[in-house]
Write a protein that holds these residues in place. Structure first.
Motif, PDB file in Angstrom:
ATOM      1  N   GLY A  11      -1.627   5.214   9.463  1.00 40.50           N
ATOM      2  CA  GLY A  11      -1.684   6.515   9.988  1.00 40.50           C
ATOM      3  C   GLY A  11      -0.144   7.027   9.981  1.00 40.50           C
ATOM      4  O   GLY A  11       0.784   5.946  10.182  1.00 40.50           O
ATOM      5  N   SER A  12       0.142   8.144   9.550  1.00 36.80           N
ATOM      6  CA  SER A  12       1.514   8.414   9.096  1.00 36.80           C
ATOM      7  C   SER A  12       2.045  10.015   9.911  1.00 36.80           C
ATOM      8  O   SER A  12       1.170  10.729  10.271  1.00 36.80           O
ATOM      9  N   MET A  13       3.313  10.000   9.643  1.00 36.66           N
ATOM     10  CA  MET A  13       4.086  11.160  10.204  1.00 36.66           C
ATOM     11  C   MET A  13       3.824  12.394   9.307  1.00 36.66           C
ATOM     12  O   MET A  13       3.917  13.365   9.481  1.00 36.66           O
ATOM     13  N   ASP A  14       2.973  11.993   8.056  1.00 37.39           N
ATOM     14  CA  ASP A  14       2.613  12.894   6.974  1.00 37.39           C
ATOM     15  C   ASP A  14       1.437  13.743   7.137  1.00 37.39           C
ATOM     16  O   ASP A  14       0.985  14.313   6.620  1.00 37.39           O
ATOM     17  N   GLN A  15       0.963  13.619   8.498  1.00 36.47           N
ATOM     18  CA  GLN A  15      -0.431  14.358   8.919  1.00 36.47           C
ATOM     19  C   GLN A  15      -1.582  13.630   8.419  1.00 36.47           C
ATOM     20  O   GLN A  15      -2.955  14.125   8.625  1.00 36.47           O
ATOM     21  N   THR A  16      -1.616  12.738   7.523  1.00 32.60           N
ATOM     22  CA  THR A  16      -2.993  12.082   7.057  1.00 32.60           C
ATOM     23  C   THR A  16      -3.110  10.406   7.558  1.00 32.60           C
ATOM     24  O   THR A  16      -2.152   9.737   8.041  1.00 32.60           O
ATOM     25  N   ALA A  17      -4.201  10.142   7.259  1.00 33.78           N
ATOM     26  CA  ALA A  17      -4.588   8.609   7.503  1.00 33.78           C
ATOM     27  C   ALA A  17      -5.075   8.261   6.161  1.00 33.78           C
ATOM     28  O   ALA A  17      -5.857   9.124   5.596  1.00 33.78           O
ATOM     29  N   LYS A  18      -4.900   7.135   5.902  1.00 33.96           N
ATOM     30  CA  LYS A  18      -5.503   6.708   4.710  1.00 33.96           C
ATOM     31  C   LYS A  18      -6.452   5.161   5.075  1.00 33.96           C
ATOM     32  O   LYS A  18      -6.050   4.425   5.799  1.00 33.96           O
ATOM     33  N   VAL A  19      -7.534   5.012   4.183  1.00 34.56           N
ATOM     34  CA  VAL A  19      -8.070   3.827   4.421  1.00 34.56           C
ATOM     35  C   VAL A  19      -8.283   3.163   3.082  1.00 34.56           C
ATOM     36  O   VAL A  19      -8.349   3.773   1.814  1.00 34.56           O
ATOM     37  N   TRP A  20      -8.062   1.859   3.244  1.00 33.54           N
ATOM     38  CA  TRP A  20      -7.580   0.850   1.896  1.00 33.54           C
ATOM     39  C   TRP A  20      -8.446  -0.078   1.787  1.00 33.54           C
ATOM     40  O   TRP A  20      -9.065  -0.791   2.801  1.00 33.54           O
ATOM     41  N   ASP A  21      -8.857  -0.581   0.389  1.00 34.77           N
ATOM     42  CA  ASP A  21      -9.762  -1.904   0.306  1.00 34.77           C
ATOM     43  C   ASP A  21      -8.549  -3.052   0.599  1.00 34.77           C
ATOM     44  O   ASP A  21      -7.731  -2.940  -0.362  1.00 34.77           O
ATOM     45  N   ILE A  22      -8.998  -4.110   1.218  1.00 36.37           N
ATOM     46  CA  ILE A  22      -7.908  -5.226   1.457  1.00 36.37           C
ATOM     47  C   ILE A  22      -7.882  -5.999   0.176  1.00 36.37           C
ATOM     48  O   ILE A  22      -6.924  -6.597  -0.193  1.00 36.37           O
ATOM     49  N   GLU A  23      -9.364  -6.430  -0.199  1.00 38.79           N
ATOM     50  CA  GLU A  23      -9.383  -7.218  -1.650  1.00 38.79           C
ATOM     51  C   GLU A  23      -8.440  -6.828  -2.587  1.00 38.79           C
ATOM     52  O   GLU A  23      -7.873  -7.489  -3.435  1.00 38.79           O
ATOM     53  N   LYS A  24      -8.741  -5.470  -2.979  1.00 37.20           N
ATOM     54  CA  LYS A  24      -8.025  -4.714  -4.236  1.00 37.20           C
ATOM     55  C   LYS A  24      -6.698  -3.878  -3.930  1.00 37.20           C
ATOM     56  O   LYS A  24      -5.949  -3.845  -4.820  1.00 37.20           O
ATOM     57  N   GLY A  25      -6.412  -3.761  -2.519  1.00 40.57           N
ATOM     58  CA  GLY A  25      -5.151  -2.815  -2.247  1.00 40.57           C
ATOM     59  C   GLY A  25      -5.229  -1.533  -2.865  1.00 40.57           C
ATOM     60  O   GLY A  25      -4.235  -1.087  -3.125  1.00 40.57           O
ATOM     61  N   VAL A  26      -6.305  -1.172  -2.931  1.00 42.20           N
ATOM     62  CA  VAL A  26      -6.583   0.410  -3.437  1.00 42.20           C
ATOM     63  C   VAL A  26      -6.799   1.276  -2.295  1.00 42.20           C
ATOM     64  O   VAL A  26      -7.682   0.954  -1.356  1.00 42.20           O
ATOM     65  N   GLU A  27      -6.346   2.483  -2.365  1.00 39.82           N
ATOM     66  CA  GLU A  27      -6.850   3.655  -1.532  1.00 39.82           C
ATOM     67  C   GLU A  27      -8.399   3.957  -1.688  1.00 39.82           C
ATOM     68  O   GLU A  27      -8.501   4.263  -2.798  1.00 39.82           O
ATOM     69  N   LEU A  28      -9.159   4.081  -0.523  1.00 41.48           N
ATOM     70  CA  LEU A  28     -10.559   4.626  -0.741  1.00 41.48           C
ATOM     71  C   LEU A  28     -10.536   6.078  -0.151  1.00 41.48           C
ATOM     72  O   LEU A  28     -11.409   6.728  -0.960  1.00 41.48           O
ATOM     73  N   ASP A  41     -17.642   1.640  11.181  1.00 42.95           N
ATOM     74  CA  ASP A  41     -18.033   2.863  10.515  1.00 42.95           C
ATOM     75  C   ASP A  41     -17.550   4.367  10.643  1.00 42.95           C
ATOM     76  O   ASP A  41     -17.833   5.368  10.192  1.00 42.95           O
ATOM     77  N   LYS A  42     -16.557   4.173  11.859  1.00 42.88           N
ATOM     78  CA  LYS A  42     -16.050   5.320  12.296  1.00 42.88           C
ATOM     79  C   LYS A  42     -14.509   4.863  12.589  1.00 42.88           C
ATOM     80  O   LYS A  42     -14.097   3.789  13.163  1.00 42.88           O
ATOM     81  N   ILE A  43     -13.583   5.905  12.519  1.00 42.44           N
ATOM     82  CA  ILE A  43     -12.183   5.766  13.134  1.00 42.44           C
ATOM     83  C   ILE A  43     -11.982   7.179  13.796  1.00 42.44           C
ATOM     84  O   ILE A  43     -12.161   8.177  13.549  1.00 42.44           O
ATOM     85  N   LEU A  71       0.837  -1.363   0.030  1.00 40.76           N
ATOM     86  CA  LEU A  71      -0.031   0.029  -0.148  1.00 40.76           C
ATOM     87  C   LEU A  71       1.054   1.327   0.097  1.00 40.76           C
ATOM     88  O   LEU A  71       1.512   1.647   1.029  1.00 40.76           O
ATOM     89  N   LYS A  72       0.917   2.095  -1.183  1.00 42.93           N
ATOM     90  CA  LYS A  72       1.983   3.058  -1.465  1.00 42.93           C
ATOM     91  C   LYS A  72       1.153   4.351  -1.318  1.00 42.93           C
ATOM     92  O   LYS A  72      -0.188   4.418  -2.144  1.00 42.93           O
ATOM     93  N   GLY A  73       1.494   5.552  -0.957  1.00 43.20           N
ATOM     94  CA  GLY A  73       0.485   6.774  -0.954  1.00 43.20           C
ATOM     95  C   GLY A  73       1.072   7.625   0.085  1.00 43.20           C
ATOM     96  O   GLY A  73       1.097   8.877  -0.001  1.00 43.20           O
ATOM     97  N   HIS A  74       1.619   7.263   1.353  1.00 43.12           N
ATOM     98  CA  HIS A  74       2.160   8.017   2.301  1.00 43.12           C
ATOM     99  C   HIS A  74       3.694   8.667   1.973  1.00 43.12           C
ATOM    100  O   HIS A  74       4.063   8.110   1.330  1.00 43.12           O
ATOM    101  N   SER A  75       3.553   9.895   2.351  1.00 42.64           N
ATOM    102  CA  SER A  75       5.023  10.563   2.069  1.00 42.64           C
ATOM    103  C   SER A  75       6.109  10.398   3.201  1.00 42.64           C
ATOM    104  O   SER A  75       7.198  10.959   2.864  1.00 42.64           O
ATOM    105  N   THR A  76       5.791   9.935   4.389  1.00 39.87           N
ATOM    106  CA  THR A  76       6.589   9.692   5.471  1.00 39.87           C
ATOM    107  C   THR A  76       6.331   8.452   6.091  1.00 39.87           C
ATOM    108  O   THR A  76       5.695   7.537   5.762  1.00 39.87           O
TER     109      THR A  76
END
Length: 464
Positions: free
Chosen positions: A204-221, A241-243, A182-187
């Motif tokens: 969750g990353s030091m780049d100030q963002t969190a990302k949610v991914w689809d497990i089956e496809k491995g893509v960022e939602l 339904d919440k993070i 899963l690629k997309g975070h910058s730090t």
């Protein structure tokens, strides 16, 4: 309404959930679809009047017929049996695992506790067999420290690892195969979590963002943007339904996973946050901060309910008991505190560590609490009195991670001495030993004892 309800749905079976206590109804809709509904019994105690509780459940759940009453009663007694406090429970060292060549970062059990995983500065994650201490797999594809990891509980067939190499990787537990990178975070990625339904994973990353991914496809939602500093903790609610994210920007945020948008920004701390957690019901959440306080929040309104004070140094960890009635905090001041969630009262102070406590967790039954300290010890305390009940010693350096398995009869501790230790309930060890002895006796019945000669079978002579 009750009549229509019963026509539309037919109860198939009951399923038990021990921690926190609950009964799951599995039913069939008129269209043939199978669905489930949870009856949470979070306030079940040995003092509960079972007959009254059974009648209440029957009244509230028309799908359960009167004929099921004895079965329901039996299930509740089974739940009570599991909640029994083992006052005499003691743990003994079972295995020492020279887990990694460089310091460990984290460890975690799967749901049944028969496997656990460790992450390390050596860039690997390892899967271990809890029973034998054998290394089952080495997950080896990261280019930097494997800092955070998790099983997809309750299923346990997938593992997520988050690394300083800015990627997270999804693995097959059984084969060790890499499923997705899963690629997309910058730090650096510093926290990961699976949703309870096993369909999504969050990073969750030091780049100030969190990302949610689809497990089956491995893509960022979604990318969850809004924090002004590093995200240090993320947590799903039970419904998935919440993070909840906590950040060095002094705030926590609750996100709606249907839209990827912020529902509430939780503002009230005066310094960086270190940890956060939802309670089981998802109605409350807690945050801990370097400002020496923990805050209990109302998830519906995003408003603070209670600020817990008393620590003399930063709070490093917060945790709810399984039923959500108690909240515990661990601090750099070397103490732990237990609070009543509903009254806000501090009910116990855990004193004894000679250095900071970085991790705190309740046992599944909610009767004991465990702390991991920089003084190389892990300690088990009574939740009711705060008295120290046992000290787990033997590590040569700071213990930063500790966890109970689902039954509460096995513990793992992870240390900066590069080892992981497995501790088992002495009663469990005794029954394991007794079983091994019995098996040995059975085996000997089929093998020759020393000095015995094998009798030659006499050949029958046949006359011509």
């Amino acid at each position: 309404v009750h009549g229509d309800f019963i026509i539309l749905m037919k109860l198939k079976r009951f399923l038990l959930r021990y921690y926190p206590p609950g009964i799951i109804l599995e039913y069939i809709r008129s269209n043939g679809e199978i669905e489930t509904k949870s009856i949470d019994l979070l306030n079940l105690t040995p003092e509960t009047d079972v007959d009254v509780l059974v009648n209440q459940i029957l009244f509230e759940e028309p799908i359960i017929s009167e004929s099921r009453k004895p079965q329901l009663k039996q299930l509740i007694y089974k739940l009570l049996e599991k909640l029994e406090t083992k006052t005499e429970q003691k743990f003994s060292l079972f295995k020492v695992l020279k887990a990694h060549v460089l310091p460990l970062t984290n460890c975690a059990f799967n749901k049944s506790g028969d496997k656990f995983i460790t992450g390390s500065y050596d860039r690997t994650c390892k899967i271990w067999d809890t029973m034998t201490g054998a290394e089952l797999r080495t997950l080896n594809d990261h280019k930097n420290v494997v800092y955070t990891l998790a099983f997809n509980v309750p299923y346990g067939d997938k593992i997520i690892t988050g690394s300083f190499d800015r990627t997270a990787k999804l693995w097959d537990t059984n084969t060790g195969a890499l499923l997705h990178t899963l690629k997309g975070h910058s730090t650096e990625i510093v926290c990961v979590a699976f949703d309870p339904q096993g369909e999504l994973v969050a990073t969750g990353s030091m780049d100030q963002t969190a990302k949610v991914w689809d497990i089956e496809k491995g893509v960022e939602l979604y990318t969850l943007k809004g924090h002004q500093a590093e995200i240090v903790s993320l947590y799903y609610n039970v419904d998935g339904d919440k993070i909840l994210t906590a950040s060095f920007d002094h705030t926590a945020k609750i996100w709606d996973l249907r839209t990827g948008q912020v529902i509430h920004s939780l503002e009230g701390h005066t310094a960086e946050l270190s940890c956060s957690q939802f309670d089981y019901t998802g109605e409350y959440c807690a945050t801990g901060s370097i400002d020496r306080t923990a805050i209990l929040w109302d998830v519906g309104s995003g408003k603070p309910i209670e600020t817990f004070r008393g620590h003399n140094d930063e709070i490093l960890d917060v945790t709810f008991s399984n039923n959500g009635n108690k909240l515990a905090t661990a601090s750099a001041d070397g103490s732990g505190r237990i609070y009543n969630v509903f009254t806000g009262a501090c009910t116990a102070i855990l004193l004894g560590h000679e250095g900071e406590i970085s991790k705190i967790c309740f046992n599944p039954q909610g009767s004991k609490i465990m702390t991991a300290g920089s003084d190389k010890s892990c300690r088990i305390w009574s939740v009711d009195t705060g008295a120290e009940q046992q000290r787990l010693e033997g590590h040569d350096d700071e213990i930063f991670s500790c966890a109970y398995n689902y039954e509460g009869d096995t513990i793992i501790t992870g240390s900066k001495d590069n080892t992981c230790r497995i501790w088992k309930d002495e009663q469990v060890l005794k029954s394991m030993k007794d079983k091994a002895v019995k098996e040995e006796v059975v085996k000997k019945q089929y093998l020759l004892l020393p000095g015995q000669k094998k009798k030659k079978k006499k050949k029958k002579k046949y006359s011509a």
